[in-house]
Design a protein around this motif. Sequence first.
Motif, PDB file in Angstrom:
ATOM      1  N   GLY A   4      -2.533  58.342  11.832  1.00  0.00           N
ATOM      2  CA  GLY A   4      -3.628  57.928  12.714  1.00  0.00           C
ATOM      3  C   GLY A   4      -3.082  57.324  13.998  1.00  0.00           C
ATOM      4  O   GLY A   4      -1.984  57.635  14.447  1.00  0.00           O
ATOM      5  N   TYR A   5      -3.865  56.419  14.555  1.00  0.00           N
ATOM      6  CA  TYR A   5      -3.455  55.763  15.791  1.00  0.00           C
ATOM      7  C   TYR A   5      -2.414  54.680  15.518  1.00  0.00           C
ATOM      8  O   TYR A   5      -2.508  53.964  14.529  1.00  0.00           O
ATOM      9  CB  TYR A   5      -4.646  55.108  16.494  1.00  0.00           C
ATOM     10  N   VAL A   6      -1.457  54.560  16.400  1.00  0.00           N
ATOM     11  CA  VAL A   6      -0.537  53.436  16.406  1.00  0.00           C
ATOM     12  C   VAL A   6      -0.749  52.726  17.743  1.00  0.00           C
ATOM     13  O   VAL A   6      -0.889  53.375  18.783  1.00  0.00           O
ATOM     14  CB  VAL A   6       0.940  53.858  16.210  1.00  0.00           C
ATOM     15  N   THR A   7      -0.806  51.414  17.699  1.00  0.00           N
ATOM     16  CA  THR A   7      -1.060  50.623  18.901  1.00  0.00           C
ATOM     17  C   THR A   7       0.232  49.975  19.359  1.00  0.00           C
ATOM     18  O   THR A   7       0.898  49.292  18.576  1.00  0.00           O
ATOM     19  CB  THR A   7      -2.117  49.538  18.616  1.00  0.00           C
ATOM     20  N   VAL A   8       0.585  50.197  20.621  1.00  0.00           N
ATOM     21  CA  VAL A   8       1.806  49.628  21.209  1.00  0.00           C
ATOM     22  C   VAL A   8       1.486  49.067  22.586  1.00  0.00           C
ATOM     23  O   VAL A   8       0.537  49.503  23.239  1.00  0.00           O
ATOM     24  CB  VAL A   8       2.936  50.680  21.299  1.00  0.00           C
ATOM     25  N   THR A   9       2.281  48.104  23.019  1.00  0.00           N
ATOM     26  CA  THR A   9       2.117  47.523  24.346  1.00  0.00           C
ATOM     27  C   THR A   9       3.138  48.164  25.271  1.00  0.00           C
ATOM     28  O   THR A   9       4.333  48.196  24.962  1.00  0.00           O
ATOM     29  CB  THR A   9       2.315  46.001  24.305  1.00  0.00           C
ATOM     30  N   VAL A  10       2.646  48.691  26.375  1.00  0.00           N
ATOM     31  CA  VAL A  10       3.501  49.431  27.305  1.00  0.00           C
ATOM     32  C   VAL A  10       3.391  48.864  28.711  1.00  0.00           C
ATOM     33  O   VAL A  10       2.441  48.161  29.040  1.00  0.00           O
ATOM     34  CB  VAL A  10       3.115  50.928  27.324  1.00  0.00           C
ATOM     35  N   LEU A  11       4.383  49.207  29.515  1.00  0.00           N
ATOM     36  CA  LEU A  11       4.339  48.926  30.941  1.00  0.00           C
ATOM     37  C   LEU A  11       4.057  50.241  31.645  1.00  0.00           C
ATOM     38  O   LEU A  11       4.675  51.261  31.342  1.00  0.00           O
ATOM     39  CB  LEU A  11       5.680  48.381  31.431  1.00  0.00           C
ATOM     40  N   GLN A  29       4.542  52.901  12.580  1.00  0.00           N
ATOM     41  CA  GLN A  29       3.582  51.900  12.125  1.00  0.00           C
ATOM     42  C   GLN A  29       4.294  50.640  11.638  1.00  0.00           C
ATOM     43  O   GLN A  29       3.896  49.519  11.967  1.00  0.00           O
ATOM     44  CB  GLN A  29       2.693  52.468  11.005  1.00  0.00           C
ATOM     45  N   PHE A  30       5.356  50.816  10.859  1.00  0.00           N
ATOM     46  CA  PHE A  30       6.105  49.669  10.346  1.00  0.00           C
ATOM     47  C   PHE A  30       6.732  48.873  11.482  1.00  0.00           C
ATOM     48  O   PHE A  30       6.570  47.654  11.572  1.00  0.00           O
ATOM     49  CB  PHE A  30       7.189  50.138   9.373  1.00  0.00           C
ATOM     50  N   LEU A  31       7.446  49.558  12.358  1.00  0.00           N
ATOM     51  CA  LEU A  31       8.160  48.864  13.433  1.00  0.00           C
ATOM     52  C   LEU A  31       7.221  48.253  14.462  1.00  0.00           C
ATOM     53  O   LEU A  31       7.559  47.245  15.091  1.00  0.00           O
ATOM     54  CB  LEU A  31       9.151  49.811  14.109  1.00  0.00           C
ATOM     55  N   SER A  32       6.041  48.843  14.639  1.00  0.00           N
ATOM     56  CA  SER A  32       5.102  48.273  15.606  1.00  0.00           C
ATOM     57  C   SER A  32       4.572  46.919  15.153  1.00  0.00           C
ATOM     58  O   SER A  32       4.032  46.157  15.952  1.00  0.00           O
ATOM     59  CB  SER A  32       3.938  49.238  15.859  1.00  0.00           C
ATOM     60  N   ARG A  33       4.739  46.592  13.883  1.00  0.00           N
ATOM     61  CA  ARG A  33       4.298  45.302  13.336  1.00  0.00           C
ATOM     62  C   ARG A  33       5.476  44.414  12.929  1.00  0.00           C
ATOM     63  O   ARG A  33       5.293  43.393  12.293  1.00  0.00           O
ATOM     64  CB  ARG A  33       3.408  45.513  12.107  1.00  0.00           C
ATOM     65  N   ALA A  34       6.684  44.819  13.274  1.00  0.00           N
ATOM     66  CA  ALA A  34       7.877  44.094  12.838  1.00  0.00           C
ATOM     67  C   ALA A  34       7.916  42.662  13.359  1.00  0.00           C
ATOM     68  O   ALA A  34       8.401  41.763  12.665  1.00  0.00           O
ATOM     69  CB  ALA A  34       9.139  44.843  13.272  1.00  0.00           C
ATOM     70  N   ASP A  35       7.406  42.432  14.562  1.00  0.00           N
ATOM     71  CA  ASP A  35       7.418  41.069  15.089  1.00  0.00           C
ATOM     72  C   ASP A  35       6.552  40.143  14.247  1.00  0.00           C
ATOM     73  O   ASP A  35       6.949  39.022  13.918  1.00  0.00           O
ATOM     74  CB  ASP A  35       6.998  41.041  16.562  1.00  0.00           C
ATOM     75  N   VAL A  36       5.389  40.620  13.837  1.00  0.00           N
ATOM     76  CA  VAL A  36       4.500  39.817  12.988  1.00  0.00           C
ATOM     77  C   VAL A  36       5.120  39.633  11.604  1.00  0.00           C
ATOM     78  O   VAL A  36       5.085  38.532  11.034  1.00  0.00           O
ATOM     79  CB  VAL A  36       3.109  40.474  12.888  1.00  0.00           C
ATOM     80  N   LEU A  37       5.687  40.702  11.062  1.00  0.00           N
ATOM     81  CA  LEU A  37       6.311  40.627   9.739  1.00  0.00           C
ATOM     82  C   LEU A  37       7.435  39.597   9.713  1.00  0.00           C
ATOM     83  O   LEU A  37       7.479  38.730   8.834  1.00  0.00           O
ATOM     84  CB  LEU A  37       6.847  42.006   9.320  1.00  0.00           C
ATOM     85  N   LEU A  38       8.342  39.665  10.680  1.00  0.00           N
ATOM     86  CA  LEU A  38       9.475  38.734  10.683  1.00  0.00           C
ATOM     87  C   LEU A  38       9.039  37.303  10.969  1.00  0.00           C
ATOM     88  O   LEU A  38       9.599  36.361  10.404  1.00  0.00           O
ATOM     89  CB  LEU A  38      10.541  39.196  11.670  1.00  0.00           C
ATOM     90  N   ALA A  39       8.027  37.123  11.805  1.00  0.00           N
ATOM     91  CA  ALA A  39       7.518  35.763  12.051  1.00  0.00           C
ATOM     92  C   ALA A  39       6.905  35.187  10.778  1.00  0.00           C
ATOM     93  O   ALA A  39       7.135  34.020  10.440  1.00  0.00           O
ATOM     94  CB  ALA A  39       6.493  35.785  13.185  1.00  0.00           C
ATOM     95  N   GLY A  40       6.140  35.992  10.047  1.00  0.00           N
ATOM     96  CA  GLY A  40       5.537  35.530   8.796  1.00  0.00           C
ATOM     97  C   GLY A  40       6.571  35.225   7.732  1.00  0.00           C
ATOM     98  O   GLY A  40       6.474  34.217   7.021  1.00  0.00           O
ATOM     99  N   LEU A  41       7.579  36.097   7.616  1.00  0.00           N
ATOM    100  CA  LEU A  41       8.639  35.839   6.640  1.00  0.00           C
ATOM    101  C   LEU A  41       9.459  34.608   7.020  1.00  0.00           C
ATOM    102  O   LEU A  41       9.884  33.850   6.152  1.00  0.00           O
ATOM    103  CB  LEU A  41       9.531  37.072   6.500  1.00  0.00           C
ATOM    104  N   SER A  42       9.651  34.402   8.316  1.00  0.00           N
ATOM    105  CA  SER A  42      10.348  33.200   8.786  1.00  0.00           C
ATOM    106  C   SER A  42       9.566  31.945   8.397  1.00  0.00           C
ATOM    107  O   SER A  42      10.143  30.954   7.944  1.00  0.00           O
ATOM    108  CB  SER A  42      10.527  33.280  10.301  1.00  0.00           C
ATOM    109  N   ALA A  43       8.251  31.997   8.548  1.00  0.00           N
ATOM    110  CA  ALA A  43       7.412  30.859   8.140  1.00  0.00           C
ATOM    111  C   ALA A  43       7.491  30.653   6.633  1.00  0.00           C
ATOM    112  O   ALA A  43       7.504  29.516   6.154  1.00  0.00           O
ATOM    113  CB  ALA A  43       5.967  31.092   8.572  1.00  0.00           C
ATOM    114  N   GLY A  44       7.573  31.744   5.880  1.00  0.00           N
ATOM    115  CA  GLY A  44       7.719  31.637   4.428  1.00  0.00           C
ATOM    116  C   GLY A  44       9.024  30.983   4.024  1.00  0.00           C
ATOM    117  O   GLY A  44       9.063  30.137   3.134  1.00  0.00           O
ATOM    118  N   VAL A  45      10.119  31.376   4.701  1.00  0.00           N
ATOM    119  CA  VAL A  45      11.423  30.762   4.438  1.00  0.00           C
ATOM    120  C   VAL A  45      11.366  29.269   4.750  1.00  0.00           C
ATOM    121  O   VAL A  45      11.840  28.437   3.978  1.00  0.00           O
ATOM    122  CB  VAL A  45      12.539  31.458   5.258  1.00  0.00           C
TER     123      VAL A  45
END
Length: 189
Positions: free
Chosen positions: A33-40, A71-87
């Motif tokens: 489906g659609y993947v959402t990314v921020t572009v210049l 799809q996975f990499l487009s959310r990697a920033d949120v994933l790593l921030a959440g896992l960092s908070a978990g740690v």
Amino acid sequence: MGRLVVHLTRFAGAIAAIGAVAYTINAMTRTGGYVTVTVLSLRTGVPLAGSSAVRRRESVLDVWGSTLAEQFLSRADVLLAGLSAGVAALLLPAVLRALMAGRPLGRGEAARLGWIALAVTVAVVAGPWLTRTATAAVIDRAGLGSTFAPASGAEWGAGWPVAALLLVLAVAARAGARRTEAAEAASAG
């Protein structure tokens, strides 16, 4: 009150980690489906499909036909921030208990602060980089390289001070633990 603070810390970290994992898994279920990314936008006023045109330099782009990796990499920033908070939620309660008991921070607490600083640093560095990698892949796959480029990753600025402060705190706690141990050894001998 101290126990409540420890429990709230653990709860908040668990919610952040579970939410980030769920958010990423949800994105991966949208493969194809659609993947959402921020572009210049490399050029403004570029006509898009229909009557749309790019008016801002940075914009959000939805591109059809996403891959699982995008799809996975487009959310990697949120994933790593959440896992960092978990740690942090796993390691911080011991530090909080020492502080609330009025004890100086020992080597264990200093090491915990160091691990938290490392987790935050990984999230700050790797998250935006992985998200930018996904954006580059999406732009390339869609053939939009002459019109768009991945966003700069300026969001790095927000996490660096936190990581640096935690690292300084860990170094100071370790130095204090050494001084306390030396004083105890001198008074015992």
